[in-house]
Design an enzyme around this catalytic site. Structure first.
Site, PDB file in Angstrom:
ATOM      1  N   HIS A 114       0.841  -1.208   0.000  1.00 22.71           N
ATOM      2  CA  HIS A 114       0.000   0.000   0.000  1.00 22.71           C
ATOM      3  C   HIS A 114       0.875   1.256   0.000  1.00 22.71           C
ATOM      4  O   HIS A 114       0.580   2.224  -0.718  1.00 22.71           O
ATOM      5  CB  HIS A 114      -0.872   0.044   1.263  1.00 22.71           C
ATOM      6  CG  HIS A 114      -1.880  -1.057   1.377  1.00 22.71           C
ATOM      7  ND1 HIS A 114      -1.807  -2.034   2.354  1.00 22.71           N
ATOM      8  CD2 HIS A 114      -2.990  -1.336   0.652  1.00 22.71           C
ATOM      9  CE1 HIS A 114      -2.838  -2.845   2.225  1.00 22.71           C
ATOM     10  NE2 HIS A 114      -3.576  -2.459   1.201  1.00 22.71           N
ATOM     11  N   LYS A 116      -0.978  -6.623  -8.013  1.00 22.68           N
ATOM     12  CA  LYS A 116      -1.279  -7.883  -7.336  1.00 22.68           C
ATOM     13  C   LYS A 116      -2.727  -8.270  -7.661  1.00 22.68           C
ATOM     14  O   LYS A 116      -3.043  -9.433  -7.831  1.00 22.68           O
ATOM     15  CB  LYS A 116      -1.097  -7.775  -5.831  1.00 22.68           C
ATOM     16  CG  LYS A 116      -1.393  -9.103  -5.158  1.00 22.68           C
ATOM     17  CD  LYS A 116      -0.898  -9.150  -3.786  1.00 22.68           C
ATOM     18  CE  LYS A 116      -2.000  -9.097  -2.770  1.00 22.68           C
ATOM     19  NZ  LYS A 116      -3.120 -10.006  -2.995  1.00 22.68           N
TER      20      LYS A 116
HETATM   21  P1  AMP Z   1      -6.567  -3.621  -0.547  1.00 25.66           P
HETATM   22  O1  AMP Z   1      -6.367  -2.871   0.736  1.00 25.66           O
HETATM   23  O2  AMP Z   1      -6.233  -5.062  -0.455  1.00 25.66           O
HETATM   24  O3  AMP Z   1      -7.927  -3.348  -1.163  1.00 25.66           O
HETATM   25  O4  AMP Z   1      -5.523  -3.026  -1.572  1.00 25.66           O
HETATM   26  C1  AMP Z   1      -5.469  -1.651  -1.860  1.00 25.66           C
HETATM   27  C2  AMP Z   1      -4.542  -1.442  -3.032  1.00 25.66           C
HETATM   28  O5  AMP Z   1      -3.240  -1.912  -2.691  1.00 25.66           O
HETATM   29  C3  AMP Z   1      -4.976  -2.222  -4.272  1.00 25.66           C
HETATM   30  O6  AMP Z   1      -4.775  -1.423  -5.412  1.00 25.66           O
HETATM   31  C4  AMP Z   1      -4.046  -3.415  -4.256  1.00 25.66           C
HETATM   32  O7  AMP Z   1      -3.814  -3.967  -5.524  1.00 25.66           O
HETATM   33  C5  AMP Z   1      -2.783  -2.780  -3.705  1.00 25.66           C
HETATM   34  N1  AMP Z   1      -1.883  -3.805  -3.173  1.00 25.66           N
HETATM   35  C6  AMP Z   1      -2.205  -4.812  -2.322  1.00 25.66           C
HETATM   36  N2  AMP Z   1      -1.138  -5.604  -2.100  1.00 25.66           N
HETATM   37  C7  AMP Z   1      -0.124  -5.095  -2.838  1.00 25.66           C
HETATM   38  C8  AMP Z   1       1.236  -5.473  -3.057  1.00 25.66           C
HETATM   39  N3  AMP Z   1       1.764  -6.543  -2.469  1.00 25.66           N
HETATM   40  N4  AMP Z   1       1.992  -4.712  -3.885  1.00 25.66           N
HETATM   41  C9  AMP Z   1       1.448  -3.618  -4.496  1.00 25.66           C
HETATM   42  N5  AMP Z   1       0.189  -3.211  -4.335  1.00 25.66           N
HETATM   43  C10 AMP Z   1      -0.599  -3.938  -3.524  1.00 25.66           C
END
Ligand code: AMP
Length: 276
Positions: A33, A146
């Site tokens: 994030h 991801k």
């Molecule tokens: P989430 O909180 O899981 O909804 O993720 C929020 C954002 O962070 C989304 O755009 C995800 O794709 C991104 N994200 C989650 N994990 C990773 C990671 N390991 N590397 C890069 N971006 C990520």
């Protein structure tokens, strides 16, 4: 760093802001994030991060209930990287008790991979991201690869509504052992975490064999062996055209991506890797 939980206060603060970069999250923040926050800060004058566990994108009530929520720690992390604005709405602020989902045509994206195995998930994602885009009106929005299919779905939604927002896909951040960072990793016990590393091993092996011209069906057999030896439960392992996510069963010259969803214990994890 400003923290707002109402749309009115957030919009008042943003009225005179130009070049807004937006990073939507569900919290339980990790370096993946933070890499998005940093990308936004490097390209935009004001960076807004939202933290909201969106109920309409969960197709499993237990998953929603168990999703990690650590807002105080998240705010500390965001302050430490000088995020400008954090939006932390509650369900009522976003949905007013009307949890109806937006329904726009997603074509085959709805029928393959995450679309196939998590019915209704992308409709929920589109619903929340469209609402947040309308509230924040960013010029750019940053998403992690991801969730590769999610980036494509968001791009489709932006085109559908002709939104003047540039979607910036960002690379996957991994732990030293290769495990893709994910908020759900917090829910793994040490054995499950060790097993989860095999998803990365599988992707690496797949890439190696793909580049050696091994037949995709044979690669799948080898990959599935690694997954089952690690005690993971595979939901899917597919090759797809990286441009449009159409499933590929033969070797092509197109840019190809391998995408995996697997359970370690009760926790569902996804990951992917470009093969060429
Ligand atoms: P989430 O909180 O899981 O909804 O993720 C929020 C954002 O962070 C989304 O755009 C995800 O794709 C991104 N994200 C989650 N994990 C990773 C990671 N390991 N590397 C890069 N971006 C990520």
């Amino acid at each position: 760093m400003k923290v707002f939980s109402t749309i009115k206060e957030l919009q008042e603060f943003l009225t005179d802001k130009t070049e807004i970069g937006f990073v939507p999250t569900m919290g339980a923040l990790h370096d993946g994030h933070i890499s998005l926050i940093k990308a936004s800060k490097s390209e935009c004058k004001t960076t807004v991060c939202s933290i909201y566990v969106n109920p309409t994108q969960f197709n499993n009530a237990t998953d929603l209930k168990n999703y990690p929520r650590i807002i105080e720690k998240d705010l500390e992390i965001l302050a430490s990287v000088n995020c400008d604005v954090v939006f932390t709405p509650n369900d009522f602020e976003i949905y007013h008790n009307d949890f109806e989902k937006l329904d726009i045509p997603l074509g085959h994206l709805e029928e393959v991979l995450e679309g196939k195995f998590r019915p209704g998930h992308f409709a929920g994602v589109i619903t929340i991201v469209k609402k947040l885009f309308d509230i924040i009106k960013p010029q750019k929005a940053f998403f992690g690869q991801k969730d590769y299919q999610q980036v494509m779905v968001i791009e489709k939604m932006v085109k559908h509504f002709n939104l003047p927002i540039k979607i910036i896909p960002c690379v996957i951040l991994r732990e030293k052992n290769g495990l893709a960072m994910s908020s759900r990793n917090m829910l793994l016990n040490s054995e499950e975490k060790k097993a989860a590393i095999s998803i990365f091993e599988t992707l690496n092996k797949t890439k190696e064999l793909f580049q050696k011209d091994v037949d995709p069906e044979e690669i799948k057999v080898e990959a599935k062996k690694i997954i089952s030896n690690a005690n993971l439960k595979l939901e899917y392992l597919e090759f797809a055209n990286a441009k449009n996510l159409s499933i590929v069963n033969d070797k092509t010259n197109q840019k190809t991506i391998c995408l995996i969803a697997a359970y370690s214990g009760k926790i569902r994890l996804i990951d992917n890797m470009f093969l060429n």
